[in-house]
Design a protein around this motif. Structure first.
Motif, short mmCIF file in Angstrom:
data_model
loop_
_atom_site.label_atom_id
_atom_site.label_comp_id
_atom_site.label_asym_id
_atom_site.label_seq_id
_atom_site.Cartn_x
_atom_site.Cartn_y
_atom_site.Cartn_z
N ASP A 190 -55.35 61.20 12.94
CA ASP A 190 -55.16 62.65 12.95
C ASP A 190 -54.66 63.14 11.60
O ASP A 190 -55.00 64.23 11.15
CB ASP A 190 -54.19 63.06 14.06
CG ASP A 190 -52.79 62.47 13.89
OD1 ASP A 190 -52.68 61.35 13.34
OD2 ASP A 190 -51.82 63.11 14.32
N GLU A 193 -57.65 63.31 9.32
CA GLU A 193 -58.51 64.44 9.68
C GLU A 193 -57.90 65.77 9.24
O GLU A 193 -58.61 66.69 8.83
CB GLU A 193 -58.75 64.44 11.19
CG GLU A 193 -59.82 65.41 11.64
CD GLU A 193 -60.55 64.95 12.88
OE1 GLU A 193 -61.73 65.30 13.03
OE2 GLU A 193 -59.93 64.24 13.70
N GLN A 194 -56.58 65.88 9.30
CA GLN A 194 -55.90 67.11 8.90
C GLN A 194 -55.90 67.31 7.39
O GLN A 194 -56.00 68.44 6.92
CB GLN A 194 -54.47 67.09 9.42
CG GLN A 194 -54.32 67.32 10.90
CD GLN A 194 -54.56 68.76 11.29
OE1 GLN A 194 -54.31 69.68 10.51
NE2 GLN A 194 -55.06 68.98 12.48
N PRO A 213 -64.34 63.93 7.02
CA PRO A 213 -63.91 63.54 8.37
C PRO A 213 -64.85 64.02 9.45
O PRO A 213 -65.11 63.30 10.43
CB PRO A 213 -62.52 64.19 8.50
CG PRO A 213 -62.02 64.29 7.10
CD PRO A 213 -63.24 64.58 6.26
N ALA A 214 -65.41 65.21 9.30
CA ALA A 214 -66.29 65.77 10.34
C ALA A 214 -67.61 65.04 10.43
O ALA A 214 -68.21 64.96 11.52
CB ALA A 214 -66.54 67.24 10.07
N SER A 266 -64.43 61.54 18.59
CA SER A 266 -63.33 61.85 17.68
C SER A 266 -63.45 60.98 16.43
O SER A 266 -64.22 60.00 16.39
CB SER A 266 -61.99 61.60 18.36
OG SER A 266 -61.82 60.20 18.60
N LEU A 267 -62.66 61.31 15.42
CA LEU A 267 -62.62 60.47 14.23
C LEU A 267 -62.17 59.07 14.60
O LEU A 267 -62.68 58.08 14.06
CB LEU A 267 -61.68 61.08 13.19
CG LEU A 267 -61.53 60.30 11.88
CD1 LEU A 267 -62.87 60.14 11.19
CD2 LEU A 267 -60.52 60.98 10.96
#
Length: 296
Positions: A190, A193-194, A213-214, A266-267
């Motif tokens: 997370d 990703e942030q 990340p996307a 999800s990642l």
């Protein structure tokens, strides 16, 4: 412009190659997250970039210099947050930050750094009395006090509580907005990703994937899962057109579709699938345990 360039990087310990022919470019002003399981070669790679370890083969350029022969002026342009620090117990955060600031040409104000890492209440207490999380905040402060052009962050939020992690994320975003290039290693997906503009996944010293990340591993084009409850059962459909599927469901139900959830991989899902051939089940379970702890 490229802040870091790596070509054919190799580092071996005995018969084992910790880094095995790595190629990578990190752009100036980019926040880049380097991900991988324990033993993947992340720390070895970063230590070579910092000039603390020597490569066996390959070429490395960091801020247009070879870290092995870079001078003090080059050191003045980088900041480093190591996994651990020691030997500071008798000092206070204010004292060590003040002392460190004097070694840089254009340091940040010590008070500014103390506030940025959330140590105002502990600034004048001995470091020996700080908690693990507070020590980690001090490590981050030592890394940014010199106003670096390039900042290395090795597992920076280990020991942070959830609110402290989010405060730290805001600090990193602010540094990035000022043009600081940041290389981050983390086990927290997370966090990557942030914060990251791009992520690279390595295992066994080799780069497995490189993207935003996307989009990593084709996430953006993966089929979505549409899930809902009906007749006392949980039902799911995998589809490339989730909006169309939701429209069909809305026509069948009066009002809201019960417990409707639309999700894509999800990642973390993508990351685990990428490293699966290179790790043991124990590694996967260790990652899952780490994730649960930080989200608790």
């Amino acid at each position: 412009m490229t802040a870091i360039s790596i070509r054919g990087l190799v580092k071996a310990y005995g018969d084992r190659r910790a880094v095995d022919g790595l190629d990578l470019d990190i752009e100036t002003g980019e926040v880049f997250a380097l991900l991988g399981p324990n033993g993947a070669g992340k720390t070895t790679t970063v230590e070579i970039l910092e000039g603390f370890r020597t490569a066996d083969e390959g070429e490395v350029s960091v801020l247009d210099a070879d870290p092995r022969t870079a001078d003090r002026a080059w050191r003045n342009r980088i900041g480093i947050v190591l996994q651990t620090s020691a030997g500071l117990d008798l000092l206070t955060p204010r004292e060590i930050l003040t002392s460190t600031a004097h070694t840089y040409a254009t340091p940040r104000g010590v008070g500014e750094v103390i506030a940025a890492v959330g140590l105002e209440e502990k600034a004048d207490e001995r470091i020996a009395g700080l908690s693990g999380g507070q020590r980690r905040r001090l490590d981050v402060g030592l890394g940014i006090v010199g106003r670096p052009e390039l900042l290395f962050l090795d597992e920076p939020t280990t020991g942070f509580d959830p609110q402290a992690r989010r405060d730290f994320w805001e600090l990193i975003r602010n540094l990035a907005s000022e043009g600081t290039t940041i290389l981050l290693t983390t086990h927290y997906l997370d966090e990557a990703e942030q914060l990251a503009d791009r992520v690279g996944v390595i295992a066994a010293g080799r780069l497995l994937a490189l993207d935003t990340p996307a989009n990593l591993g084709g996430r953006a084009s993966e089929e979505a899962t549409v899930a809902w409850s009906e007749d006392g059962h949980r039902r799911t459909v995998r589809t490339a057109t989730p909006t169309l599927e939701v429209r069909r469901l809305s026509e069948r139900f009066v009002g809201e579709v019960p417990e409707l959830v639309v999700s894509r991989p999800s990642l973390e899902d993508t990351y685990l699938s990428l490293i699966a051939p290179h790790v043991t089940q124990a590694d996967v379970e260790d990652h899952a345990t780490t994730t649960r702890k930080v989200l608790a």
